[in-house]
Write a protein that holds these residues in place. Structure first.
Motif, short mmCIF file in Angstrom:
data_model
loop_
_atom_site.label_atom_id
_atom_site.label_comp_id
_atom_site.label_asym_id
_atom_site.label_seq_id
_atom_site.Cartn_x
_atom_site.Cartn_y
_atom_site.Cartn_z
N LEU A 1 5.91 -1.90 21.51
CA LEU A 1 4.83 -1.13 20.91
C LEU A 1 3.84 -0.66 21.95
CD1 LEU A 1 3.58 -0.08 18.31
CD2 LEU A 1 2.32 -2.24 18.12
N SER A 2 3.51 -1.50 22.92
CA SER A 2 2.57 -1.07 23.96
C SER A 2 3.15 0.04 24.82
CB SER A 2 2.18 -2.27 24.83
OG SER A 2 3.31 -2.78 25.51
N ARG A 3 4.48 0.06 24.99
CA ARG A 3 5.10 1.12 25.78
C ARG A 3 5.27 2.41 24.99
NH1 ARG A 3 8.23 -3.42 27.36
NH2 ARG A 3 9.82 -2.84 25.84
N ASN A 4 5.31 2.32 23.66
CA ASN A 4 5.54 3.51 22.83
C ASN A 4 4.41 3.76 21.85
OD1 ASN A 4 8.67 4.17 23.36
ND2 ASN A 4 8.42 1.95 23.24
N ALA A 5 3.23 3.22 22.15
CA ALA A 5 2.10 3.38 21.23
C ALA A 5 1.64 4.83 21.14
CB ALA A 5 0.94 2.49 21.67
N ASN A 6 1.92 5.65 22.16
CA ASN A 6 1.44 7.03 22.15
C ASN A 6 2.07 7.86 21.04
OD1 ASN A 6 3.92 6.81 23.39
ND2 ASN A 6 3.58 8.49 24.79
N TRP A 7 3.28 7.49 20.56
CA TRP A 7 3.88 8.21 19.45
C TRP A 7 4.07 7.32 18.23
CZ3 TRP A 7 8.29 6.46 17.17
CH2 TRP A 7 9.09 5.58 17.91
N ALA A 8 4.17 5.98 18.41
CA ALA A 8 4.40 5.10 17.26
C ALA A 8 3.17 5.01 16.36
CB ALA A 8 4.81 3.70 17.74
N VAL A 9 1.99 4.86 16.96
CA VAL A 9 0.77 4.74 16.15
C VAL A 9 0.47 6.04 15.39
CG1 VAL A 9 -1.71 4.32 16.25
CG2 VAL A 9 -0.16 2.92 17.62
N PRO A 10 0.50 7.23 16.03
CA PRO A 10 0.29 8.45 15.23
C PRO A 10 1.34 8.66 14.14
CG PRO A 10 0.00 8.92 17.56
CD PRO A 10 0.56 7.54 17.47
#
Length: 461
Positions: free
Chosen positions: A262-271
């Protein structure tokens, strides 16, 4: 072989051994661990020196013995303020002399790139000198828990002294004040533990700043809060325990998400999660209203006009509880990860934590649906006893008297009882949906065929 782990020292060696032995078992390699030792990297201290290469006057940077002219002084100040264009940055371990680094650059020993010592001059900016690798650590390494636990105990004791001073009478109230004053020195010592020079005056100042507001705040809380001081102390204890629990959960979440997918892919996972949550909240709120009307009164969902904002409000409680319980599961997994307790069971953890999170979310949302049924049952009991039921997120039922305008009107699921109050949630279009508390059946009539009045007594007519 070096195994890099992130987390606490506790369990780190066992986790590294488990990873190596697990890797050997998976590849059927004839190897085992003979010796394993803990190696700590002091990442907070940068032992590299930073050197900048500028194009400028040699005498301005090298500090010539000759008297520098005005242009050299200006250039030196520009270098000091960082207003000169940096052509090259070189980082070296320790504190190497600038002349040695320049000689190595001329020989191409570092990067094999050309370096013109006549046009470029090396300079070390302010605060860019690396730490001495041979120097002992500036501060002794103290585990965080050895500071946090005693400090928390002292502060809780200070809060208890404030409540005790509010409860005590006469000269006995001086004793809690003396105990709170005595806590100033140990609290100040714990706060300034990481400093090399700890003057007694500095310790007392920090201790007074920490203990004074705690004791004074609890004393004022016990006096101002309605009720007895014992009740106020109980509320304060609950608040302290809840705050401590929140801190543990937040740290567990940080340990769970750091260096993770999640920390590595937060830029697209959270939105991507935000639109899904925005669409699921009103849908589940509508489901709760449907369960409330269908289970309790047999009415269709379109019988009650509810705003979309109230649908959001209806779903916030079960969704909030579901998210909170899921965060608790993730926080527990984060603490296990921090202390390397899940290394040997990594496959089970990767499958078990998502399944447990889905199970918790499903059970919580199911409990929300059961809560809608319970609210409908309470509304039935209130209507049967002649009282208006409590509102349920915009679905406000009220007892009314319905009088037909003629003896022959169309009544869905009739007959229409005109001599006793009926429950309604308001008109829906050109029809009025009703619920008969005595029969327990829904009714529907056209608005133009009846006269609806507010119930003023136990009977109508």
């Amino acid at each position: 072989m070096e195994v890099r782990l992130h987390g606490a020292r506790f369990g780190a060696v066992q986790a590294a051994v488990s990873e190596i032995e697990g890797l050997a078992r998976r590849h059927q390699a004839g190897m085992w661990v003979v010796d394993a030792a803990l190696i700590e990297h002091e990442l907070s201290v940068d032992r590299r020196a930073v050197l900048h290469a500028y194009r400028g006057r040699r005498e301005a940077l090298s500090g010539s013995s000759e008297q520098p002219d005005f242009r050299s002084r200006v250039f030196a100040w520009r270098v000091l303020l960082g207003l000169v264009t940096t052509v090259r940055i070189v980082k070296q371990d320790g504190r190497p002399p600038i002349e040695d680094v320049a000689a190595r650059l001329r020989r191409g020993a570092l990067t094999r790139r050309p370096y013109d010592s006549e046009a470029l001059q090396l300079h070390s900016p302010i605060l860019a000198q690396g730490a001495d690798p041979d120097a002992p650590p500036a501060h002794p390494v103290v585990p965080v828990w050895r500071v946090v636990l005693p400090l928390t105990a002292y502060l809780i004791a200070g809060i208890a002294c404030g409540f005790a001073a509010a409860v005590a009478e006469g000269l006995i109230a001086v004793l809690p004040a003396l105990i709170a004053s005595a806590l100033v020195w140990p609290v100040g010592r714990e706060v300034t533990r990481r400093h090399t020079s700890r003057p007694l005056a500095l310790q007392l100042v920090w201790g007074a700043v920490a203990v004074g507001p705690m004791a004074a705040g609890s004393f004022l809380l016990a006096i101002i809060t309605p009720g007895t001081p014992v009740q106020a102390a109980r509320v304060a204890l609950y608040a302290v325990v809840g705050l401590a629990g929140l801190i543990l959960v937040f740290y567990g979440l940080a340990y769970a998400f750091v260096h993770s997918w999640l920390s590595r892919n937060a830029n697209w996972a959270v939105p991507a999660l935000i639109p899904a949550l925005a669409l699921s909240l009103p849908w589940f709120g509508g489901l709760l209203h449907t369960m409330y009307l269908r289970y309790g009164f047999g009415l269709p969902p379109e019988a009650v006009q509810v705003s979309v904002y109230l649908s959001y409000a209806a779903s916030l409680k079960p969704f909030g509880i579901a998210i909170g319980l899921t965060l608790l599961v993730l926080a527990f997994a984060g603490w296990m990860r921090h202390y390397h307790q899940a290394v040997g069971l990594m496959g089970m953890v990767r499958v078990g934590v998502p399944l447990l999170s889905v199970f918790v979310i499903g059970m919580t949302l199911t409990a929300g649906l059961l809560g809608a049924q319970t609210a409908a049952s309470r509304a039935q009991v209130a209507a049967a006893s002649g009282r208006n039921p409590a509102p349920y997120y915009g679905a406000q039922g009220s007892l009314v008297c319905v009088k037909p305008l003629s003896s022959e009107i169309a009544v869905f699921n009739g007959p229409l009882a005109a001599n006793r109050p009926l429950l309604t949630f308001g008109p829906s279009g050109d029809r009025l949906w009703l619920w008969d508390p005595r029969r327990g059946e829904p009714l529907s009539v056209r608005l133009e065929d009846v006269v609806v009045t507010e119930k003023t007594s136990q009977a109508c007519g």
